[in-house]
Design an enzyme around this catalytic site. Structure first.
Site, PDB file in Angstrom:
ATOM      1  N   SER A 166       0.811  -1.218   0.000  1.00 51.34           N
ATOM      2  CA  SER A 166       0.000   0.000   0.000  1.00 51.34           C
ATOM      3  C   SER A 166       0.845   1.268   0.000  1.00 51.34           C
ATOM      4  O   SER A 166       0.399   2.318  -0.470  1.00 51.34           O
ATOM      5  CB  SER A 166      -0.936   0.011   1.215  1.00 51.34           C
ATOM      6  N   ASP A 191      -1.218   7.646   9.931  1.00 49.92           N
ATOM      7  CA  ASP A 191      -1.782   6.689  10.879  1.00 49.92           C
ATOM      8  C   ASP A 191      -0.695   5.824  11.533  1.00 49.92           C
ATOM      9  O   ASP A 191      -0.976   4.736  12.006  1.00 49.92           O
ATOM     10  CB  ASP A 191      -2.804   5.792  10.174  1.00 49.92           C
ATOM     11  N   HIS A 219       1.216   4.747   7.110  1.00 50.66           N
ATOM     12  CA  HIS A 219       1.147   5.307   5.772  1.00 50.66           C
ATOM     13  C   HIS A 219       1.599   6.769   5.767  1.00 50.66           C
ATOM     14  O   HIS A 219       1.407   7.490   6.740  1.00 50.66           O
ATOM     15  CB  HIS A 219      -0.275   5.184   5.224  1.00 50.66           C
TER      16      HIS A 219
END
Length: 306
Positions: free
Chosen positions: A90, A259, A262
């Site tokens: 991600s 967070d 990320h």
């Protein structure tokens, strides 16, 4: 077994050296020492890093020669546009989410010189990525100009995300296997960045029924050390994101992450600059300014009509 937070905020730690010993310790067992022996190890690491960097530069020279002869389109102006392949999770997939994402900025920088192919798969670990590359090879560029491999954040998962976890030994094996799929191609390993544990606890509270972090700072550092080791031993470029953020944070990394895992826009910028630096220093012939445009500029065409 629930793995707990090791510190209220990340502190600068010496990079582990004895990887085999690290693998035997639980995440909470790693400690930075201030003994003379530890200081000597740091000096040896600096010397070792210098030697490895020199070896990587020599390997890079021969790789450059081989690569240029086996890829005649490079710099030849024959109309073939170069391709840069990004393989990751991600942290790579989200790099295209905004104009300030590190992947978006890379694509913008290489506009009309190279296509940036984003193969970031949210939630994937090295095992799943390697399996995908093996089962569906057509998803990935066969003869890229540059490959950037950015994996490890999910391999280092713990607690309620442990089904994503991959052991250190398997992580190393998978990283070598992925990099080996592109022999004689310029390659860069990006180490997983540090974790903000308190923010991962908050994320768990907001999105799950758990009250524990799914990543740990010291545990992730072990995977960063393995990624760096693999890159150095294979003679490819290393963009040490863990080390870069650790040095910039000064004990507080919150401005670089949204967070605890990320990237924020500030974090995206830091990673983009790190990758660009690594390309320039390790594979300068792949720097954007060294690649030809794929077509003439409009001013050149207009000039011909005058």
């Amino acid at each position: 077994e629930i793995l707990s937070i090791t510190s209220s905020s990340p502190q600068k730690r010496a990079r582990p050296h004895a990887l085999s010993k690290m693998a035997e310790r639980p995440p909470t067992a790693f400690r930075t020492t201030t003994t003379a022996k530890s200081t000597r190890r740091k000096h040896f690491k600096r010397l070792g890093g210098f030697v490895l960097a020199a070896m990587a530069s020599i390997a890079g020279y021969f790789l450059a020669t081989t690569w240029k002869f086996s890829n005649p389109s490079n710099g030849s102006g024959d109309g073939n546009r170069e391709q840069i392949l990004l393989v990751g999770d991600s942290l790579t997939q989200r790099g295209f989410d905004s104009k300030k994402g590190w992947v978006s900025k890379l694509a913008s920088t290489y506009a009309r010189r190279a296509d940036v192919i984003n193969r970031g798969y949210s939630g994937y670990n090295t095992k799943w990525v390697f399996d995908l590359m093996t089962r569906k090879p057509n998803l990935f560029v066969k003869k890229p100009t540059l490959v950037v491999v950015f994996l490890g954040a999910n391999d280092a998962a713990v607690n309620h995300k442990r089904e994503y976890a991959v052991s250190l030994d398997e992580y190393e094996k998978n990283m070598r296997a992925i990099l080996s799929m592109y022999k004689n191609v310029p390659r860069i390993v990006v180490t997983p960045p540090p974790i903000i544990e308190k923010d991962r606890v908050q994320h768990a509270r907001e999105t799950t029924a758990f009250n524990t972090p799914d990543r740990l700072y010291q545990h992730t550092e072990k995977y960063a050390a393995v990624a760096e080791k693999v890159g150095r031993e294979m003679g490819v470029g290393v963009a040490d994101a863990f080390d870069r953020f650790e040095k910039l944070g000064g004990g507080d990394l919150s401005e670089y992450f949204t967070d605890g895992l990320h990237f924020s826009e500030r974090g995206e910028e830091v990673l983009f600059e790190l990758v660009m630096e690594t390309i320039k220093h390790t594979y300068p012939w792949v720097s954007w300014e060294r690649l030809n445009l794929d077509a003439p500029l409009h001013g050149e065409l207009a000039e011909k009509n005058t």
